[in-house]
Design an enzyme around this catalytic site. Structure first.
Site, PDB file in Angstrom:
ATOM      1  N   PRO A  17       0.752  -1.397  -0.042  1.00 43.86           N
ATOM      2  CG  PRO A  17       0.108  -1.036   2.140  1.00 43.86           C
ATOM      3  CD  PRO A  17       1.405  -1.620   1.388  1.00 43.86           C
ATOM      4  CD  GLU A  18       3.333   3.899  -3.567  1.00 41.43           C
ATOM      5  OE1 GLU A  18       3.307   5.172  -3.869  1.00 41.43           O
ATOM      6  OE2 GLU A  18       4.306   3.103  -4.303  1.00 41.43           O
TER       7      GLU A  18
ATOM      8  CE  LYS B  37       3.635   5.755   1.654  1.00 41.25           C
ATOM      9  NZ  LYS B  37       5.248   5.300   1.496  1.00 41.25           N
TER      10      LYS B  37
ATOM     11  CG  HIS C 298       0.285 -15.683   5.193  1.00 41.78           C
ATOM     12  ND1 HIS C 298       1.609 -16.019   6.344  1.00 41.78           N
ATOM     13  CD2 HIS C 298       0.030 -16.437   4.389  1.00 41.78           C
ATOM     14  CE1 HIS C 298       2.094 -16.654   5.425  1.00 41.78           C
ATOM     15  NE2 HIS C 298       1.289 -17.137   4.118  1.00 41.78           N
TER      16      HIS C 298
ATOM     17  NE  ARG D 252       8.395  -8.918   2.367  1.00 42.59           N
ATOM     18  CZ  ARG D 252       9.100  -7.703   2.065  1.00 42.59           C
ATOM     19  NH1 ARG D 252       8.753  -7.350   0.856  1.00 42.59           N
ATOM     20  NH2 ARG D 252      10.214  -7.644   2.294  1.00 42.59           N
TER      21      ARG D 252
ATOM     22  NE  ARG E 287      12.175   0.447  -1.382  1.00 42.67           N
ATOM     23  CZ  ARG E 287      11.009   0.627  -1.105  1.00 42.67           C
ATOM     24  NH1 ARG E 287      11.045   1.650  -0.553  1.00 42.67           N
ATOM     25  NH2 ARG E 287      10.027   0.184  -1.649  1.00 42.67           N
TER      26      ARG E 287
END
Length: 275
Positions: A2-3, A58, A92, A111, A263
């Site tokens: 997500p941005e 965010k 998860h 993650r 990045r």
DNA sequence: CTCAGTGTTATAGC
DNA sequence: TGCTATAACACTGA
């Protein structure tokens, strides 16, 4: 995942499905998800009603009727889904909020980078993470006079500076690449080499990209889906992110991929030249 | 088997 | 103190 546009899409989905609902039970399966005391988190949240869901950059802000807010950051792959089906819960699923209509609000995160924290609703601006955030696109503070000094006091690569949430917030790796391509600035340009026009362009294009991405329901890259399981469409509008080796839509030169500030960074070597 | 991945933050070095 | 670069977090999939 997500941005800012994706978080905004999640926010809108959650509002339509859980606003006004009472949380009858809280289950935390991954203890590190919670910043602070887990038992206290469960105790304070259980029995409250979700009054509203906000967003700052965010960060999702799940407001409760007891004066507290769950500050939720999805980081890379966090997502919420609403379901009454037990099969919606898997290995998860790290937080499960049972609602008074039988539905469950399930937080999934492959993650395990995402975090949740309980904070006084009236004191959010003093939260350590929220406190440091710079102005975000589409907000009143996102102006030339505010942004110019914040950006130009750095000599780092402009890409790294725009990703720094304390300079300005909301943009992430995907949209920074898109914005820099659109304003024709090389990602490795030192931030203090920009001129007024560059700053103005960054502001205008950032606003435009965020607006467009929100209208498209966000970009679905890898794992992103909104709270109802729908994918966004913005990825179809991306010009450079993930497009290495394909022709620049503006000049036809192959898009290159390099590393900037650690990045992956996509840009057109002809359109975007270092000053 | 190796590496990169939408984000943030702790730590090390200058 | 302040700025910058790098590592770490944890796991999946190419």
């Amino acid at each position: 995942m997500p941005e800012m546009p994706e978080v905004e899409t999640v926010r809108r989905g959650l509002i339509s499905q859980v606003k006004g609902r009472k949380i009858t039970n809280v289950e935390i399966r991954y203890q590190n998800l919670i910043t602070g005391d887990v038992d206290q988190f469960k105790e304070f949240v259980t029995g409250t009603t979700i009054t509203d869901i906000g967003r700052r950059a965010k960060f999702l802000l799940i407001h409760l009727d007891n004066g507290y807010t769950i500050i939720s950051h999805l980081r890379m792959e966090g997502r919420y889904k609403i379901s009454a089906d037990p099969s919606a819960i898997d290995k998860h699923s790290h937080a499960i909020f049972t609602l008074d209509n039988g539905q469950k609000m399930i937080y999934n995160d492959v993650r395990k980078f995402g975090r949740m924290q309980l904070w006084n609703t009236d004191d959010l601006e003093n939260n350590k993470s929220i406190q440091k955030l710079g102005p975000e696109p589409l907000s009143a503070a996102f102006t030339f006079n505010n942004l110019k000094p914040r950006i130009m006091r750095h000599r780092k690569d402009i890409k790294t500076v725009l990703l720094d949430q304390s300079v300005m917030s909301g943009l992430g790796n995907i949209y920074v690449d898109e914005v820099l391509w659109k304003v024709k600035i090389h990602p490795e340009t030192p931030a203090d080499h920009l001129n007024d026009t560059d700053i103005q362009n960054i502001i205008e294009v950032s606003n435009g990209e965020m607006e467009k991405a929100i209208a498209s329901g966000g970009s679905t890259v890898r794992s992103y889906v909104d709270a109802t399981g729908h994918k966004g469409n913005m990825q179809n509008s991306l010009k450079v992110y993930g497009k290495e080796g394909t022709p620049c839509p503006r000049c036809g030169t192959d898009i290159e991929k390099i590393k900037v500030g650690g990045r992956g960074t996509h840009f057109c070597p002809k359109c975007q030249v270092i000053k």
